[in-house]
Motif scaffolding. Structure first.
Motif, PDB file in Angstrom:
ATOM      1  N   ALA A  69      47.905  62.942  52.565  1.00 16.75           N
ATOM      2  CA  ALA A  69      49.114  63.407  53.251  1.00 16.75           C
ATOM      3  C   ALA A  69      50.365  62.981  52.504  1.00 16.75           C
ATOM      4  O   ALA A  69      51.381  63.667  52.501  1.00 16.75           O
ATOM      5  N   ARG A  70      50.293  61.815  51.833  1.00 19.12           N
ATOM      6  CA  ARG A  70      51.442  61.293  51.084  1.00 19.12           C
ATOM      7  C   ARG A  70      51.665  62.063  49.798  1.00 19.12           C
ATOM      8  O   ARG A  70      52.786  62.136  49.297  1.00 19.12           O
ATOM      9  N   ALA A  71      50.590  62.640  49.243  1.00 22.50           N
ATOM     10  CA  ALA A  71      50.714  63.343  47.964  1.00 22.50           C
ATOM     11  C   ALA A  71      51.747  64.457  48.084  1.00 22.50           C
ATOM     12  O   ALA A  71      51.716  65.263  48.995  1.00 22.50           O
ATOM     13  N   GLY A  72      52.664  64.491  47.108  1.00 26.87           N
ATOM     14  CA  GLY A  72      53.694  65.511  47.101  1.00 26.87           C
ATOM     15  C   GLY A  72      54.961  65.102  47.819  1.00 26.87           C
ATOM     16  O   GLY A  72      55.958  65.806  47.749  1.00 26.87           O
ATOM     17  N   SER A  73      54.958  63.971  48.519  1.00 29.11           N
ATOM     18  CA  SER A  73      56.160  63.504  49.192  1.00 29.11           C
ATOM     19  C   SER A  73      56.816  62.408  48.369  1.00 29.11           C
ATOM     20  O   SER A  73      56.133  61.599  47.739  1.00 29.11           O
ATOM     21  N   VAL A  74      58.144  62.395  48.352  1.00 27.31           N
ATOM     22  CA  VAL A  74      58.883  61.404  47.576  1.00 27.31           C
ATOM     23  C   VAL A  74      59.990  60.820  48.442  1.00 27.31           C
ATOM     24  O   VAL A  74      60.399  61.404  49.447  1.00 27.31           O
ATOM     25  N   VAL A  75      60.486  59.659  48.033  1.00 28.76           N
ATOM     26  CA  VAL A  75      61.562  58.976  48.741  1.00 28.76           C
ATOM     27  C   VAL A  75      62.881  59.284  48.043  1.00 28.76           C
ATOM     28  O   VAL A  75      63.001  59.118  46.823  1.00 28.76           O
ATOM     29  N   LEU A  76      63.861  59.736  48.801  1.00 34.94           N
ATOM     30  CA  LEU A  76      65.188  60.019  48.257  1.00 34.94           C
ATOM     31  C   LEU A  76      66.053  58.773  48.392  1.00 34.94           C
ATOM     32  O   LEU A  76      66.127  58.167  49.466  1.00 34.94           O
ATOM     33  N   ARG A  77      66.728  58.410  47.303  1.00 38.21           N
ATOM     34  CA  ARG A  77      67.545  57.197  47.273  1.00 38.21           C
ATOM     35  C   ARG A  77      69.009  57.546  47.060  1.00 38.21           C
ATOM     36  O   ARG A  77      69.335  58.585  46.491  1.00 38.21           O
ATOM     37  N   ALA A  78      69.873  56.614  47.474  1.00 34.68           N
ATOM     38  CA  ALA A  78      71.305  56.760  47.231  1.00 34.68           C
ATOM     39  C   ALA A  78      71.733  56.003  45.975  1.00 34.68           C
ATOM     40  O   ALA A  78      72.814  56.260  45.436  1.00 34.68           O
ATOM     41  N   GLU A  79      70.882  55.077  45.493  1.00 34.81           N
ATOM     42  CA  GLU A  79      71.218  54.261  44.331  1.00 34.81           C
ATOM     43  C   GLU A  79      70.011  54.150  43.412  1.00 34.81           C
ATOM     44  O   GLU A  79      68.869  54.389  43.820  1.00 34.81           O
ATOM     45  N   PHE A  80      70.284  53.744  42.176  1.00 32.17           N
ATOM     46  CA  PHE A  80      69.196  53.503  41.237  1.00 32.17           C
ATOM     47  C   PHE A  80      68.417  52.262  41.670  1.00 32.17           C
ATOM     48  O   PHE A  80      68.984  51.343  42.270  1.00 32.17           O
ATOM     49  N   PRO A  81      67.120  52.214  41.381  1.00 33.78           N
ATOM     50  CA  PRO A  81      66.337  51.022  41.748  1.00 33.78           C
ATOM     51  C   PRO A  81      66.850  49.797  41.003  1.00 33.78           C
ATOM     52  O   PRO A  81      67.259  49.887  39.842  1.00 33.78           O
ATOM     53  N   CYS A 199      62.617  58.437  36.607  1.00 35.11           N
ATOM     54  CA  CYS A 199      63.740  58.307  37.530  1.00 35.11           C
ATOM     55  C   CYS A 199      64.636  59.530  37.342  1.00 35.11           C
ATOM     56  O   CYS A 199      65.114  59.799  36.243  1.00 35.11           O
ATOM     57  N   VAL A 200      64.856  60.265  38.416  1.00 33.66           N
ATOM     58  CA  VAL A 200      65.601  61.528  38.365  1.00 33.66           C
ATOM     59  C   VAL A 200      66.841  61.406  39.247  1.00 33.66           C
ATOM     60  O   VAL A 200      66.748  61.012  40.414  1.00 33.66           O
ATOM     61  N   ILE A 214      68.670  60.280  44.249  1.00 38.79           N
ATOM     62  CA  ILE A 214      67.953  59.688  43.128  1.00 38.79           C
ATOM     63  C   ILE A 214      66.500  59.495  43.556  1.00 38.79           C
ATOM     64  O   ILE A 214      66.234  59.016  44.661  1.00 38.79           O
ATOM     65  N   VAL A 215      65.601  59.896  42.691  1.00 36.44           N
ATOM     66  CA  VAL A 215      64.174  59.821  42.996  1.00 36.44           C
ATOM     67  C   VAL A 215      63.470  59.018  41.909  1.00 36.44           C
ATOM     68  O   VAL A 215      63.705  59.249  40.724  1.00 36.44           O
ATOM     69  N   VAL A 216      62.634  58.088  42.315  1.00 32.14           N
ATOM     70  CA  VAL A 216      61.840  57.297  41.370  1.00 32.14           C
ATOM     71  C   VAL A 216      60.374  57.634  41.593  1.00 32.14           C
ATOM     72  O   VAL A 216      59.842  57.438  42.689  1.00 32.14           O
TER      73      VAL A 216
END
Length: 247
Positions: A69-81, A199-200, A214-216
């Motif tokens: 279920a997690r495959a294909g899902s990503v966490v959206l960030r407001a800052e770089f890691p 990192c995008v 930002i996505v890692v």
């Protein structure tokens, strides 16, 4: 009413654990009181182990369902890691794609020589400062446009810094310029290794602060890890070698 409760109990995901605890408690009491012989206790222990094994199998299947279920899902960030700088410094294969990359390259000044001396490869792709139309378009997309010449100066600073590092330290430092505005900035670190990351940073139109999201991504984030890594490679292949442009 009691029928609904029985049905709910039977359908409970933890039913096997309830039975395991109950049977274990019963045979423990019987063993303490001496009402059951050792041979029967041994058989009971084997039965309890079988129930435990069944529970483990069910737990693993549930974990696999969660992973699928997690495959294909990503966490959206407001800052770089926070560990991105350290991971760049420790990487042996780096691909950086961006508009100017001034902040990133300046932050890597102390790390680049070590990466190059250890045999690592660093590739940097930025906008072509000689493309007037491109400079005008890129400047209009920035949150606070400061003019084409200021943007061009930032890019040339990046290119000059990288050229100086390459002339001073040698190694596999490749520099290219791009004739189109990428949809995102990329930090691709050791993409072919198990611990690689991509990192995008989405290039937002007129952002109020740091452009986002930002996505890692790691290799577990299929299929997007490979998707964005491949896009960065396509951008790189479309770039022109800066060393040839300045001759």
């Amino acid at each position: 009413m009691w029928i609904k409760r029985v049905r709910a109990f039977v359908a409970d995901d933890n039913l096997d654990l309830y039975l395991l605890a109950l049977v274990g408690l019963v045979f423990t009491l019987l063993g303490i009181t001496g009402l059951v012989g050792l041979d029967k206790l041994a058989s009971a222990v084997l039965a309890l182990l079988a129930i435990l094994a069944f529970s483990q199998i069910k737990s693993r299947k549930l974990t696999q369902q969660i992973n699928r279920a997690r495959a294909g899902s990503v966490v959206l960030r407001a800052e770089f890691p926070p560990d991105l700088i350290d991971r760049r410094a420790a990487a042996s294969d780096v691909l950086l794609v961006g508009l100017t990359m001034t902040r990133t390259v300046q932050g890597m000044r102390t790390d680049l020589p070590g990466i190059l001396k250890s045999g690592g490869r660093v590739r940097v792709l930025v906008l072509d400062p000689a493309d007037e139309a491109l400079m005008m378009t890129a400047d209009r997309h920035r949150s606070h446009p400061q003019g084409v010449e200021q943007l061009r100066a930032r890019i040339r600073t990046t290119l000059d810094d990288l050229t100086a590092v390459r002339e001073r330290h040698g190694g596999r430092l490749e520099i290219r310029v791009l004739s189109s505005i990428p949809s995102a900035g990329f930090n691709c670190l050791d993409v072919q290794r198990p611990n690689g990351i991509v990192c995008v940073q989405h290039y937002e139109f007129h952002p109020e602060g740091e452009a986002g999201p930002i996505v890692v991504l790691s290799k577990e984030d299929a299929p997007w890890y490979r998707h964005f890594a491949d896009e960065a490679e396509r951008l790189w292949e479309s770039g022109a070698d800066w060393s040839r442009r300045v001759r």
